[in-house]
Structure formats: structure tokens, C-alpha cells
Design a protein around this motif. Structure first.
Motif, short mmCIF file in Angstrom:
data_model
loop_
_atom_site.label_atom_id
_atom_site.label_comp_id
_atom_site.label_asym_id
_atom_site.label_seq_id
_atom_site.Cartn_x
_atom_site.Cartn_y
_atom_site.Cartn_z
N PHE A 219 0.83 -1.20 0.00
CA PHE A 219 0.00 0.00 0.00
C PHE A 219 0.86 1.26 0.00
CE2 PHE A 219 0.64 -1.59 4.26
CZ PHE A 219 1.01 -0.48 5.01
N VAL A 220 0.18 2.39 -0.15
CA VAL A 220 0.79 3.72 -0.10
C VAL A 220 0.24 4.43 1.13
CG1 VAL A 220 1.00 5.96 -1.26
CG2 VAL A 220 1.00 3.85 -2.62
N LEU A 221 1.13 5.02 1.93
CA LEU A 221 0.74 5.86 3.07
C LEU A 221 1.14 7.29 2.75
CD1 LEU A 221 1.85 4.10 6.40
CD2 LEU A 221 -0.44 4.36 5.49
N GLU A 222 0.21 8.22 2.94
CA GLU A 222 0.50 9.62 2.61
C GLU A 222 0.07 10.53 3.74
OE1 GLU A 222 -0.80 13.53 1.66
OE2 GLU A 222 -2.30 11.95 1.45
N GLY A 223 0.96 11.42 4.10
CA GLY A 223 0.66 12.42 5.12
C GLY A 223 1.89 13.27 5.40
N ASN A 224 1.70 14.33 6.15
CA ASN A 224 2.84 15.15 6.54
C ASN A 224 3.45 14.56 7.82
OD1 ASN A 224 0.45 15.92 7.87
ND2 ASN A 224 1.23 17.95 8.33
N PHE A 225 4.09 13.40 7.65
CA PHE A 225 4.66 12.67 8.78
C PHE A 225 5.69 13.53 9.50
CE2 PHE A 225 3.33 9.36 5.76
CZ PHE A 225 2.45 8.67 6.57
N ARG A 226 5.72 13.43 10.83
CA ARG A 226 6.58 14.27 11.64
C ARG A 226 7.79 13.48 12.14
NH1 ARG A 226 1.63 15.07 15.07
NH2 ARG A 226 0.19 15.94 13.55
N PRO A 227 8.99 13.82 11.62
CA PRO A 227 10.21 13.18 12.12
C PRO A 227 10.34 13.39 13.63
CG PRO A 227 10.68 14.36 10.10
CD PRO A 227 9.27 14.74 10.52
N GLY A 228 10.78 12.33 14.31
CA GLY A 228 10.93 12.38 15.75
C GLY A 228 9.66 11.99 16.48
N GLU A 229 8.55 11.90 15.78
CA GLU A 229 7.26 11.57 16.40
C GLU A 229 6.61 10.35 15.77
OE1 GLU A 229 2.93 13.74 16.98
OE2 GLU A 229 4.70 14.98 16.62
N HIS A 230 6.72 10.20 14.48
CA HIS A 230 5.99 9.14 13.79
C HIS A 230 6.83 7.90 13.47
CE1 HIS A 230 2.81 12.27 12.48
NE2 HIS A 230 2.44 11.65 13.57
N GLU A 231 8.10 7.93 13.78
CA GLU A 231 8.91 6.74 13.50
C GLU A 231 8.47 5.53 14.33
OE1 GLU A 231 11.77 10.04 12.30
OE2 GLU A 231 10.34 9.74 13.92
N SER A 232 8.16 5.73 15.60
CA SER A 232 7.80 4.60 16.45
C SER A 232 6.56 3.87 15.94
CB SER A 232 7.59 5.08 17.89
OG SER A 232 7.24 3.99 18.71
N PRO A 233 5.45 4.56 15.66
CA PRO A 233 4.31 3.80 15.13
C PRO A 233 4.60 3.19 13.76
CG PRO A 233 3.79 6.15 15.24
CD PRO A 233 5.10 5.96 15.92
N LEU A 234 5.42 3.85 12.96
CA LEU A 234 5.74 3.28 11.65
C LEU A 234 6.65 2.06 11.78
CD1 LEU A 234 6.05 6.52 9.56
CD2 LEU A 234 4.46 4.63 9.15
N ARG A 235 7.51 2.05 12.78
CA ARG A 235 8.33 0.85 13.02
C ARG A 235 7.43 -0.34 13.35
NH1 ARG A 235 13.68 1.48 13.30
NH2 ARG A 235 14.46 3.62 13.29
N THR A 236 6.36 -0.08 14.10
CA THR A 236 5.40 -1.15 14.41
C THR A 236 4.71 -1.61 13.13
OG1 THR A 236 5.06 -0.25 16.62
CG2 THR A 236 3.37 -1.74 15.77
N VAL A 237 4.28 -0.66 12.30
CA VAL A 237 3.64 -1.01 11.03
C VAL A 237 4.56 -1.87 10.17
CG1 VAL A 237 2.87 -0.06 8.80
CG2 VAL A 237 2.10 1.00 10.94
N LEU A 238 5.82 -1.46 10.09
CA LEU A 238 6.78 -2.15 9.23
C LEU A 238 7.35 -3.40 9.87
CD1 LEU A 238 8.65 1.00 7.87
CD2 LEU A 238 6.77 -0.26 6.79
N GLU A 239 6.88 -3.71 11.08
CA GLU A 239 7.29 -4.91 11.81
C GLU A 239 8.79 -4.95 12.06
OE1 GLU A 239 5.62 -8.33 9.84
OE2 GLU A 239 3.59 -7.78 10.45
#
Length: 188
Positions: free
Chosen positions: A79-99
Motif C-alpha cells: 500500500f501507499v501511506l501519505e501524510g505530513n509525517f513528523r520526524p521524531g514523532e511518527h517513527e515509532s508507530p511506523l516501526r510497528t507497522v513495518l514490523e
């Protein structure tokens, strides 16, 4: 294609993220989850009287986006994820997404940072203010003066990185990016 592929498209408001995300979702035949597609219905139901409430709805929208992304990974869907992702804040949930916590990633990810010159971005934001098709809850007039530029950077994630000039000044930029992404998408 082998394995799950996730394209993360980020950048400042009015940098071309949504347009690019839609095109890539269609090109690769995969779902698109965009933050604004979640936030706009929340604005319709809950409203946001001020910038603080709008930010809370943005935070809630990202939480929903990450939850939906986890479901797609569990279903083994690219899939494609799109948004104004915030460095320093959104890495943790994305690490969970990416396993990534499980050791070897089960997901191959690539980040695309969309950029335009500041005059082009401000011009686009100004045009949005008078656009009746644009959801008023986005507060585009306020974004023209806002100084938060955190989403104008790559996230600290183990992912391929691509920089995209979304200004349209370079007609070959889109084609070059597409060729690079085609190779990445077919990769191991």
C-alpha cells in the motif's frame, strides 16, 4: 513483486504529496491511506474551532492511519501511506507497522519526500483558501504563516529514500521518480 511494499509519501502541506500518492497507488494497483482522507470526515463530525483542536484531529487521524496500515500488513497487502509525517514523532508507530521490532523486516519500505520552493508552496496554499472543493477544516490560510517545517524531512527509518520536486518545473522529475520506483517495486 516479492513481499509487502509500502510507499511512505511525506512533505509539507502543498508540496504535491496527495497528487503523487494517488498516481502511485493507481500505478502499482495498491490501496492508498491518506491522513486527510481520515481527518476530513472527523472534521465534518467533530469540527475543530481552533488550531489546537485541528492538531488533535490530525493526531487522531494519524493514529487511525497507522492502525489501518497494521491491518494491511497483517493481510499481506502492499500500500501507499501519505501524510505530513513528523520526524521524531511518527517513527515509532511506523516501526510497528513495518514490523521492525521483530528483527528482519517483513515489509520493504521506501520514503518519498515531496518538496517545492517556498514561493510555489505559498502560492498553492493561497489558491486553496478560495477553492470550494477544499475542506475548510484544513486551515490553509493559517498554514501560509505557520513556521512548523518538521514534515520537510525524511523519517529515521530503514527505507529507501527518494526526493521528489513536486513543483512541476522539471517535467522529467515525475518520469525519473517513476522509473526508480518501478525498479524498487520489482526488487527483492
Amino acid at each position: 513483486m516479492s513481499g509487502i511494499r509500502v510507499l511512505l509519501i511525506t512533505g509539507l502541506p502543498a508540496s504535491g504529496k496527495t497528487t503523487l500518492a494517488r498516481a502511485l497507488s493507481e500505478r502499482f494497483g495498491v490501496p492508498l491511506i491518506g491522513k486527510d482522507a481520515i481527518k476530513e470526515p472527523l472534521l465534518d463530525v467533530l469540527g475543530a474551532r481552533d488550531a489546537a483542536q485541528s492538531r488533535r484531529l490530525s493526531d487522531a487521524s494519524f493514529a487511525v492511519l497507522f492502525a489501518l496500515a497494521r491491518e494491511l500488513v497483517a493481510a499481506r497487502v502492499s500500500f501507499v501511506l501519505e501524510g505530513n509525517f513528523r520526524p521524531g514523532e511518527h517513527e515509532s508507530p511506523l516501526r510497528t507497522v513495518l514490523e521492525l521490532e521483530r528483527g528482519a523486516p517483513a515489509v520493504s519500505a521506501a520514503q518519498i519526500l515531496c518538496r517545492v520552493t517556498e514561493p510555489v508552496r505559498l502560492e498553492r496554499l493561497a489558491a486553496r483558501v478560495g477553492d470550494p472543493s477544499r475542506h475548510p477544516g484544513h486551515r490553509d490560510a493559517e498554514l501560509r504563516t505557520a513556521g512548523d517545517r518538521r514534515s520537510d524531512a525524511f523519517l529515521d527509518l530503514p527505507a529507501e529514500r527518494f526526493l521528489y520536486d513536486g513543483s512541476g518545473r522539471d517535467p522529467g522529475a515525475s518520469e525519473r521518480l517513476t522509473l526508480l520506483l518501478d525498479a524498487w517495486w520489482r526488487g527483492p
